[in-house]
Design a protein around this motif. Sequence first.
Motif, PDB file in Angstrom:
ATOM      1  N   VAL A  54       0.849  -1.204   0.000  1.00 52.37           N
ATOM      2  CA  VAL A  54       0.000   0.000   0.000  1.00 52.37           C
ATOM      3  C   VAL A  54       0.873   1.238   0.000  1.00 52.37           C
ATOM      4  O   VAL A  54       0.630   2.209  -0.731  1.00 52.37           O
ATOM      5  N   GLN A  55       1.926   1.218   0.797  1.00 53.12           N
ATOM      6  CA  GLN A  55       2.851   2.349   0.872  1.00 53.12           C
ATOM      7  C   GLN A  55       3.657   2.505  -0.418  1.00 53.12           C
ATOM      8  O   GLN A  55       3.822   3.624  -0.922  1.00 53.12           O
ATOM      9  N   ILE A  56       4.129   1.386  -0.958  1.00 55.22           N
ATOM     10  CA  ILE A  56       5.010   1.446  -2.128  1.00 55.22           C
ATOM     11  C   ILE A  56       4.237   1.700  -3.420  1.00 55.22           C
ATOM     12  O   ILE A  56       4.727   2.387  -4.322  1.00 55.22           O
ATOM     13  N   ILE A  57       3.007   1.168  -3.506  1.00 53.43           N
ATOM     14  CA  ILE A  57       2.254   1.256  -4.760  1.00 53.43           C
ATOM     15  C   ILE A  57       1.090   2.235  -4.681  1.00 53.43           C
ATOM     16  O   ILE A  57       1.039   3.231  -5.412  1.00 53.43           O
ATOM     17  N   LEU A  58       0.131   1.959  -3.795  1.00 50.53           N
ATOM     18  CA  LEU A  58      -1.114   2.731  -3.799  1.00 50.53           C
ATOM     19  C   LEU A  58      -0.892   4.210  -3.514  1.00 50.53           C
ATOM     20  O   LEU A  58      -1.494   5.066  -4.176  1.00 50.53           O
ATOM     21  N   LEU A  59      -0.030   4.508  -2.544  1.00 45.05           N
ATOM     22  CA  LEU A  59       0.177   5.907  -2.173  1.00 45.05           C
ATOM     23  C   LEU A  59       0.798   6.720  -3.312  1.00 45.05           C
ATOM     24  O   LEU A  59       0.208   7.716  -3.750  1.00 45.05           O
ATOM     25  N   PRO A  60       1.975   6.326  -3.849  1.00 46.45           N
ATOM     26  CA  PRO A  60       2.553   7.141  -4.923  1.00 46.45           C
ATOM     27  C   PRO A  60       1.742   7.128  -6.214  1.00 46.45           C
ATOM     28  O   PRO A  60       1.630   8.155  -6.885  1.00 46.45           O
ATOM     29  N   VAL A  61       1.178   5.972  -6.581  1.00 48.95           N
ATOM     30  CA  VAL A  61       0.362   5.925  -7.797  1.00 48.95           C
ATOM     31  C   VAL A  61      -0.876   6.812  -7.626  1.00 48.95           C
ATOM     32  O   VAL A  61      -1.246   7.567  -8.537  1.00 48.95           O
ATOM     33  N   GLY A  62      -1.501   6.715  -6.452  1.00 54.13           N
ATOM     34  CA  GLY A  62      -2.691   7.536  -6.193  1.00 54.13           C
ATOM     35  C   GLY A  62      -2.391   9.024  -6.261  1.00 54.13           C
ATOM     36  O   GLY A  62      -3.160   9.801  -6.845  1.00 54.13           O
ATOM     37  N   ILE A  63      -1.280   9.429  -5.669  1.00 52.67           N
ATOM     38  CA  ILE A  63      -0.896  10.844  -5.723  1.00 52.67           C
ATOM     39  C   ILE A  63      -0.641  11.265  -7.166  1.00 52.67           C
ATOM     40  O   ILE A  63      -1.082  12.336  -7.618  1.00 52.67           O
ATOM     41  N   GLY A  64       0.045  10.418  -7.923  1.00 50.97           N
ATOM     42  CA  GLY A  64       0.339  10.726  -9.318  1.00 50.97           C
ATOM     43  C   GLY A  64      -0.922  10.870 -10.153  1.00 50.97           C
ATOM     44  O   GLY A  64      -1.057  11.815 -10.944  1.00 50.97           O
ATOM     45  N   VAL A  65      -1.855   9.940  -9.989  1.00 54.38           N
ATOM     46  CA  VAL A  65      -3.116  10.002 -10.736  1.00 54.38           C
ATOM     47  C   VAL A  65      -3.891  11.265 -10.373  1.00 54.38           C
ATOM     48  O   VAL A  65      -4.451  11.943 -11.249  1.00 54.38           O
ATOM     49  N   LEU A  66      -3.922  11.592  -9.085  1.00 54.69           N
ATOM     50  CA  LEU A  66      -4.641  12.787  -8.636  1.00 54.69           C
ATOM     51  C   LEU A  66      -4.047  14.049  -9.254  1.00 54.69           C
ATOM     52  O   LEU A  66      -4.777  14.911  -9.770  1.00 54.69           O
ATOM     53  N   VAL A  67      -2.718  14.153  -9.215  1.00 53.08           N
ATOM     54  CA  VAL A  67      -2.047  15.336  -9.786  1.00 53.08           C
ATOM     55  C   VAL A  67      -2.304  15.413 -11.282  1.00 53.08           C
ATOM     56  O   VAL A  67      -2.631  16.483 -11.820  1.00 53.08           O
ATOM     57  N   ASN A  68      -2.200  14.274 -11.981  1.00 56.39           N
ATOM     58  CA  ASN A  68      -2.398  14.263 -13.434  1.00 56.39           C
ATOM     59  C   ASN A  68      -3.838  14.571 -13.813  1.00 56.39           C
ATOM     60  O   ASN A  68      -4.106  15.136 -14.876  1.00 56.39           O
ATOM     61  N   THR A  69      -4.787  14.196 -12.943  1.00 56.93           N
ATOM     62  CA  THR A  69      -6.198  14.457 -13.216  1.00 56.93           C
ATOM     63  C   THR A  69      -6.556  15.919 -12.988  1.00 56.93           C
ATOM     64  O   THR A  69      -7.297  16.525 -13.776  1.00 56.93           O
ATOM     65  N   LEU A  70      -5.988  16.504 -11.919  1.00 58.06           N
ATOM     66  CA  LEU A  70      -6.334  17.881 -11.568  1.00 58.06           C
ATOM     67  C   LEU A  70      -5.546  18.903 -12.382  1.00 58.06           C
ATOM     68  O   LEU A  70      -6.063  19.972 -12.714  1.00 58.06           O
TER      69      LEU A  70
END
Length: 319
Positions: free
Chosen positions: A172-188
Amino acid sequence: MRGHPIGFPEGAAEMFLKLFPLWAPLAALVGFLGAPLLASWGGAIVPLLMLVMLCMGLTLKPVDFVALGTCKRAFLVGMLLQFTVMPLAALLIATLVDLGPELTIGLVLVGSVAGGTSSNVMTYLAGGNVALSVSMTACSTLASTVMTPLLLAFLVGSSVQVPAAEMMLSLVQIILLPVGIGVLVNTLAAGAMTTRLHAALAPLSVMTILLIIAIVVAINAQRVAEVAVVVVLATLAHNVTGLTLGYLTARLVGFDSVICRTIAIEVGMQNSGLATALALKFFTPLSALPGAIFSVWLNITGSVFASVMTWSDSRKPRK
Protein backbone atom coordinates in the motif's frame (compact mmCIF):
# COMPACT_ATOMS: atom_id res chain seq x y z
CA MET A 1 -7.08 -0.75 -32.28
CA ARG A 2 -3.52 0.43 -31.77
CA GLY A 3 -3.17 3.00 -29.08
CA HIS A 4 -0.60 5.73 -28.66
CA PRO A 5 1.76 5.74 -25.72
CA ILE A 6 0.80 8.03 -22.89
CA GLY A 7 3.55 10.57 -22.42
CA PHE A 8 5.99 8.68 -24.65
CA PRO A 9 8.96 10.96 -25.29
CA GLU A 10 10.52 11.76 -28.63
CA GLY A 11 14.01 12.43 -29.94
CA ALA A 12 16.93 11.81 -27.62
CA ALA A 13 14.74 10.52 -24.80
CA GLU A 14 13.09 7.97 -27.08
CA MET A 15 16.50 6.79 -28.27
CA PHE A 16 17.60 6.48 -24.64
CA LEU A 17 14.62 4.22 -23.94
CA LYS A 18 15.24 2.09 -27.03
CA LEU A 19 18.80 1.49 -25.81
CA PHE A 20 17.64 0.20 -22.42
CA PRO A 21 18.81 -3.35 -23.30
CA LEU A 22 22.31 -1.86 -23.35
CA TRP A 23 21.97 0.23 -20.18
CA ALA A 24 20.63 -2.64 -18.02
CA PRO A 25 23.70 -4.92 -18.33
CA LEU A 26 25.94 -1.88 -17.89
CA ALA A 27 24.10 -1.02 -14.68
CA ALA A 28 24.70 -4.56 -13.41
CA LEU A 29 28.40 -4.24 -14.29
CA VAL A 30 28.60 -0.87 -12.50
CA GLY A 31 27.01 -2.47 -9.45
CA PHE A 32 29.53 -5.30 -9.46
CA LEU A 33 32.57 -3.06 -9.93
CA GLY A 34 31.29 -0.36 -7.60
CA ALA A 35 30.15 -2.73 -4.87
CA PRO A 36 32.15 -1.08 -2.04
CA LEU A 37 30.22 2.16 -2.59
CA LEU A 38 26.80 1.01 -3.80
CA ALA A 39 26.32 -1.89 -1.37
CA SER A 40 25.51 0.59 1.39
CA TRP A 41 22.62 2.11 -0.60
CA GLY A 42 20.18 -0.74 0.04
CA GLY A 43 17.93 1.49 2.12
CA ALA A 44 17.30 3.69 -0.91
CA ILE A 45 15.61 0.97 -2.98
CA VAL A 46 12.09 1.38 -1.54
CA PRO A 47 12.09 5.20 -1.97
CA LEU A 48 13.49 4.77 -5.48
CA LEU A 49 10.72 2.31 -6.35
CA MET A 50 8.13 4.70 -4.93
CA LEU A 51 9.54 7.32 -7.31
CA VAL A 52 8.99 4.91 -10.22
CA MET A 53 5.41 4.31 -9.06
CA LEU A 54 4.84 8.07 -8.78
CA CYS A 55 6.10 8.52 -12.34
CA MET A 56 3.69 5.82 -13.46
CA GLY A 57 0.79 7.50 -11.66
CA LEU A 58 1.60 10.85 -13.24
CA THR A 59 0.96 9.35 -16.70
CA LEU A 60 -2.41 7.87 -15.73
CA LYS A 61 -5.99 9.04 -15.25
CA PRO A 62 -8.91 7.14 -13.69
CA VAL A 63 -10.07 5.94 -17.12
CA ASP A 64 -6.84 3.95 -17.48
CA PHE A 65 -7.95 1.66 -14.64
CA VAL A 66 -11.10 0.65 -16.51
CA ALA A 67 -11.02 -2.02 -19.21
CA LEU A 68 -11.49 -0.59 -22.69
CA GLY A 69 -14.94 -1.17 -24.14
CA THR A 70 -13.56 -2.92 -27.21
CA CYS A 71 -10.94 -4.94 -25.28
CA LYS A 72 -12.73 -6.22 -22.17
CA ARG A 73 -12.18 -9.87 -23.09
CA ALA A 74 -8.51 -9.31 -23.87
CA PHE A 75 -8.10 -7.36 -20.64
CA LEU A 76 -9.59 -10.17 -18.54
CA VAL A 77 -7.52 -12.88 -20.28
CA GLY A 78 -4.35 -10.84 -19.84
CA MET A 79 -4.99 -10.22 -16.15
CA LEU A 80 -5.70 -13.92 -15.57
CA LEU A 81 -2.49 -14.96 -17.33
CA GLN A 82 -0.50 -12.32 -15.41
CA PHE A 83 -1.23 -13.92 -12.05
CA THR A 84 -1.16 -17.58 -13.12
CA VAL A 85 1.48 -18.19 -15.81
CA MET A 86 4.33 -16.24 -14.24
CA PRO A 87 4.12 -17.39 -10.58
CA LEU A 88 3.58 -21.04 -11.55
CA ALA A 89 6.37 -20.93 -14.15
CA ALA A 90 8.69 -19.39 -11.56
CA LEU A 91 8.09 -22.17 -9.06
CA LEU A 92 8.45 -24.88 -11.71
CA ILE A 93 11.73 -23.47 -13.06
CA ALA A 94 13.15 -22.92 -9.56
CA THR A 95 12.31 -26.53 -8.69
CA LEU A 96 13.77 -27.97 -11.91
CA VAL A 97 17.12 -26.19 -11.54
CA ASP A 98 17.18 -26.52 -7.73
CA LEU A 99 17.70 -22.82 -6.99
CA GLY A 100 17.54 -23.24 -3.23
CA PRO A 101 15.19 -21.45 -0.79
CA GLU A 102 16.51 -17.88 -1.09
CA LEU A 103 16.69 -17.73 -4.87
CA THR A 104 13.40 -19.59 -5.21
CA ILE A 105 11.57 -17.02 -3.11
CA GLY A 106 13.14 -14.31 -5.27
CA LEU A 107 12.07 -15.89 -8.55
CA VAL A 108 8.54 -16.60 -7.30
CA LEU A 109 8.36 -12.97 -6.13
CA VAL A 110 9.23 -11.86 -9.65
CA GLY A 111 6.46 -14.08 -10.99
CA SER A 112 3.89 -12.86 -8.47
CA VAL A 113 4.18 -9.10 -8.96
CA ALA A 114 2.43 -6.94 -11.54
CA GLY A 115 3.48 -6.19 -15.09
CA GLY A 116 6.48 -3.88 -15.45
CA THR A 117 6.10 -0.20 -16.27
CA SER A 118 8.43 -0.58 -19.29
CA SER A 119 5.91 -2.95 -20.87
CA ASN A 120 4.03 0.05 -22.24
CA VAL A 121 7.13 1.24 -24.08
CA MET A 122 7.86 -2.25 -25.44
CA THR A 123 4.22 -2.59 -26.56
CA TYR A 124 4.57 0.66 -28.47
CA LEU A 125 7.80 -0.53 -30.14
CA ALA A 126 6.17 -3.91 -30.98
CA GLY A 127 3.15 -2.28 -32.65
CA GLY A 128 0.77 -3.49 -29.96
CA ASN A 129 -2.27 -1.90 -28.35
CA VAL A 130 -0.70 0.61 -25.96
CA ALA A 131 -4.00 1.70 -24.45
CA LEU A 132 -4.74 -1.90 -23.46
CA SER A 133 -1.18 -2.29 -22.15
CA VAL A 134 -1.53 0.80 -19.95
CA SER A 135 -4.85 -0.44 -18.53
CA MET A 136 -3.41 -3.87 -17.78
CA THR A 137 -0.28 -2.46 -16.13
CA ALA A 138 -2.28 -0.02 -14.03
CA CYS A 139 -4.85 -2.58 -12.86
CA SER A 140 -2.37 -5.40 -12.25
CA THR A 141 -0.23 -2.98 -10.23
CA LEU A 142 -3.15 -2.22 -7.91
CA ALA A 143 -4.20 -5.89 -7.80
CA SER A 144 -0.68 -6.90 -6.80
CA THR A 145 -1.12 -5.30 -3.38
CA VAL A 146 -3.33 -8.30 -2.57
CA MET A 147 -2.32 -10.92 -5.14
CA THR A 148 1.45 -10.84 -4.58
CA PRO A 149 1.38 -11.71 -0.85
CA LEU A 150 -1.36 -14.30 -1.38
CA LEU A 151 0.45 -16.02 -4.27
CA LEU A 152 3.70 -15.99 -2.37
CA ALA A 153 2.12 -17.50 0.74
CA PHE A 154 0.34 -20.16 -1.34
CA LEU A 155 3.32 -21.18 -3.48
CA VAL A 156 6.25 -21.04 -1.04
CA GLY A 157 4.62 -20.48 2.33
CA SER A 158 5.14 -24.09 3.34
CA SER A 159 8.94 -23.77 3.12
CA VAL A 160 9.51 -20.05 3.83
CA GLN A 161 7.75 -17.83 6.33
CA VAL A 162 5.83 -15.24 4.28
CA PRO A 163 4.63 -12.16 6.25
CA ALA A 164 1.60 -11.70 3.97
CA ALA A 165 -0.26 -9.12 6.07
CA GLU A 166 2.84 -6.99 6.63
CA MET A 167 3.69 -7.26 2.94
CA MET A 168 0.22 -6.01 1.97
CA LEU A 169 0.65 -2.94 4.18
CA SER A 170 4.06 -2.30 2.66
CA LEU A 171 2.63 -2.59 -0.86
CA VAL A 172 0.00 0.00 0.00
CA GLN A 173 2.85 2.35 0.87
CA ILE A 174 5.01 1.45 -2.13
CA ILE A 175 2.25 1.26 -4.76
CA LEU A 176 -1.11 2.73 -3.80
CA LEU A 177 0.18 5.91 -2.17
CA PRO A 178 2.55 7.14 -4.92
CA VAL A 179 0.36 5.93 -7.80
CA GLY A 180 -2.69 7.54 -6.19
CA ILE A 181 -0.90 10.84 -5.72
CA GLY A 182 0.34 10.73 -9.32
CA VAL A 183 -3.12 10.00 -10.74
CA LEU A 184 -4.64 12.79 -8.64
CA VAL A 185 -2.05 15.34 -9.79
CA ASN A 186 -2.40 14.26 -13.43
CA THR A 187 -6.20 14.46 -13.22
CA LEU A 188 -6.33 17.88 -11.57
CA ALA A 189 -3.45 19.51 -13.44
CA ALA A 190 -3.69 20.41 -17.10
CA GLY A 191 -1.93 22.29 -19.84
CA ALA A 192 1.59 22.59 -21.15
CA MET A 193 3.19 21.88 -17.75
CA THR A 194 1.87 18.31 -17.56
CA THR A 195 2.78 17.70 -21.21
CA ARG A 196 6.39 18.69 -20.54
CA LEU A 197 6.39 16.64 -17.35
CA HIS A 198 5.18 13.52 -19.18
CA ALA A 199 8.12 13.71 -21.58
CA ALA A 200 10.58 13.36 -18.69
CA LEU A 201 8.81 10.59 -16.76
CA ALA A 202 9.84 7.54 -18.81
CA PRO A 203 13.57 8.43 -18.86
CA LEU A 204 13.44 9.22 -15.13
CA SER A 205 11.81 5.85 -14.41
CA VAL A 206 14.41 4.03 -16.51
CA MET A 207 17.34 5.76 -14.77
CA THR A 208 15.82 4.94 -11.39
CA ILE A 209 15.41 1.27 -12.32
CA LEU A 210 19.02 1.19 -13.53
CA LEU A 211 20.17 2.49 -10.15
CA ILE A 212 18.12 -0.20 -8.38
CA ILE A 213 19.76 -2.90 -10.53
CA ALA A 214 23.23 -1.57 -9.71
CA ILE A 215 22.51 -1.46 -5.96
CA VAL A 216 21.14 -5.02 -5.81
CA VAL A 217 24.08 -6.43 -7.78
CA ALA A 218 26.47 -4.51 -5.50
CA ILE A 219 24.83 -5.94 -2.37
CA ASN A 220 25.26 -9.46 -3.76
CA ALA A 221 28.66 -8.90 -5.38
CA GLN A 222 30.38 -11.54 -3.26
CA ARG A 223 27.80 -14.19 -4.15
CA VAL A 224 27.31 -13.27 -7.82
CA ALA A 225 30.21 -15.44 -9.02
CA GLU A 226 28.73 -18.46 -7.21
CA VAL A 227 25.15 -18.22 -8.46
CA ALA A 228 25.37 -16.02 -11.56
CA VAL A 229 25.04 -18.75 -14.20
CA VAL A 230 22.07 -20.55 -12.67
CA VAL A 231 20.23 -17.29 -11.86
CA VAL A 232 20.86 -15.89 -15.34
CA LEU A 233 19.52 -19.06 -16.97
CA ALA A 234 16.53 -19.37 -14.61
CA THR A 235 15.44 -15.75 -15.05
CA LEU A 236 15.87 -15.96 -18.82
CA ALA A 237 13.77 -19.14 -18.94
CA HIS A 238 11.13 -17.46 -16.77
CA ASN A 239 10.98 -14.37 -18.95
CA VAL A 240 10.84 -16.28 -22.24
CA THR A 241 8.19 -18.64 -20.83
CA GLY A 242 5.98 -15.68 -19.98
CA LEU A 243 6.35 -14.09 -23.41
CA THR A 244 5.77 -17.39 -25.22
CA LEU A 245 2.81 -18.68 -23.21
CA GLY A 246 1.25 -15.23 -23.13
CA TYR A 247 1.35 -14.99 -26.91
CA LEU A 248 0.32 -18.60 -27.64
CA THR A 249 -2.54 -18.59 -25.13
CA ALA A 250 -3.88 -15.34 -26.56
CA ARG A 251 -3.68 -16.88 -30.03
CA LEU A 252 -5.57 -19.98 -28.88
CA VAL A 253 -8.30 -17.77 -27.41
CA GLY A 254 -8.69 -16.18 -30.84
CA PHE A 255 -7.15 -12.70 -30.56
CA ASP A 256 -5.43 -10.99 -33.47
CA SER A 257 -1.67 -10.41 -33.61
CA VAL A 258 -1.84 -6.90 -32.14
CA ILE A 259 -3.67 -8.09 -29.01
CA CYS A 260 -1.52 -11.23 -28.73
CA ARG A 261 1.75 -9.29 -28.68
CA THR A 262 0.29 -6.84 -26.14
CA ILE A 263 -0.73 -9.66 -23.78
CA ALA A 264 2.59 -11.47 -24.30
CA ILE A 265 4.58 -8.40 -23.27
CA GLU A 266 2.36 -7.70 -20.26
CA VAL A 267 2.69 -11.29 -19.06
CA GLY A 268 6.40 -11.69 -19.73
CA MET A 269 7.63 -8.32 -18.45
CA GLN A 270 7.28 -8.15 -14.68
CA ASN A 271 7.77 -5.29 -12.22
CA SER A 272 11.05 -6.81 -11.13
CA GLY A 273 11.99 -3.62 -9.27
CA LEU A 274 9.06 -4.23 -6.94
CA ALA A 275 10.09 -7.86 -6.49
CA THR A 276 13.61 -6.70 -5.65
CA ALA A 277 12.42 -4.19 -3.07
CA LEU A 278 10.11 -6.72 -1.40
CA ALA A 279 12.87 -9.35 -1.30
CA LEU A 280 15.26 -6.96 0.43
CA LYS A 281 12.63 -5.74 2.87
CA PHE A 282 11.13 -9.08 3.90
CA PHE A 283 13.66 -11.77 3.03
CA THR A 284 17.41 -11.76 2.21
CA PRO A 285 19.73 -9.82 -0.11
CA LEU A 286 20.33 -12.98 -2.16
CA SER A 287 16.58 -13.37 -2.75
CA ALA A 288 16.64 -9.95 -4.43
CA LEU A 289 19.13 -11.09 -7.09
CA PRO A 290 16.59 -12.80 -9.42
CA GLY A 291 14.66 -9.53 -9.61
CA ALA A 292 17.77 -7.57 -10.56
CA ILE A 293 18.83 -10.08 -13.22
CA PHE A 294 15.26 -10.31 -14.53
CA SER A 295 15.34 -6.53 -15.00
CA VAL A 296 18.24 -6.99 -17.37
CA TRP A 297 16.66 -9.84 -19.33
CA LEU A 298 13.16 -8.40 -19.71
CA ASN A 299 14.47 -5.40 -21.61
CA ILE A 300 16.71 -7.48 -23.86
CA THR A 301 14.08 -10.08 -24.70
CA GLY A 302 11.36 -7.42 -24.87
CA SER A 303 13.36 -5.50 -27.45
CA VAL A 304 14.05 -8.67 -29.46
CA PHE A 305 10.34 -9.57 -29.31
CA ALA A 306 9.37 -6.06 -30.45
CA SER A 307 11.86 -6.27 -33.33
CA VAL A 308 10.50 -9.65 -34.44
CA MET A 309 6.94 -8.32 -34.37
CA THR A 310 7.77 -5.21 -36.40
CA TRP A 311 9.79 -7.32 -38.85
CA SER A 312 6.79 -9.64 -39.18
CA ASP A 313 4.54 -6.64 -39.90
CA SER A 314 6.94 -5.38 -42.56
CA ARG A 315 6.76 -8.75 -44.34
CA LYS A 316 2.99 -8.61 -44.66
CA PRO A 317 1.61 -7.32 -47.98
CA ARG A 318 0.11 -3.87 -47.70
CA LYS A 319 -3.59 -3.59 -48.31
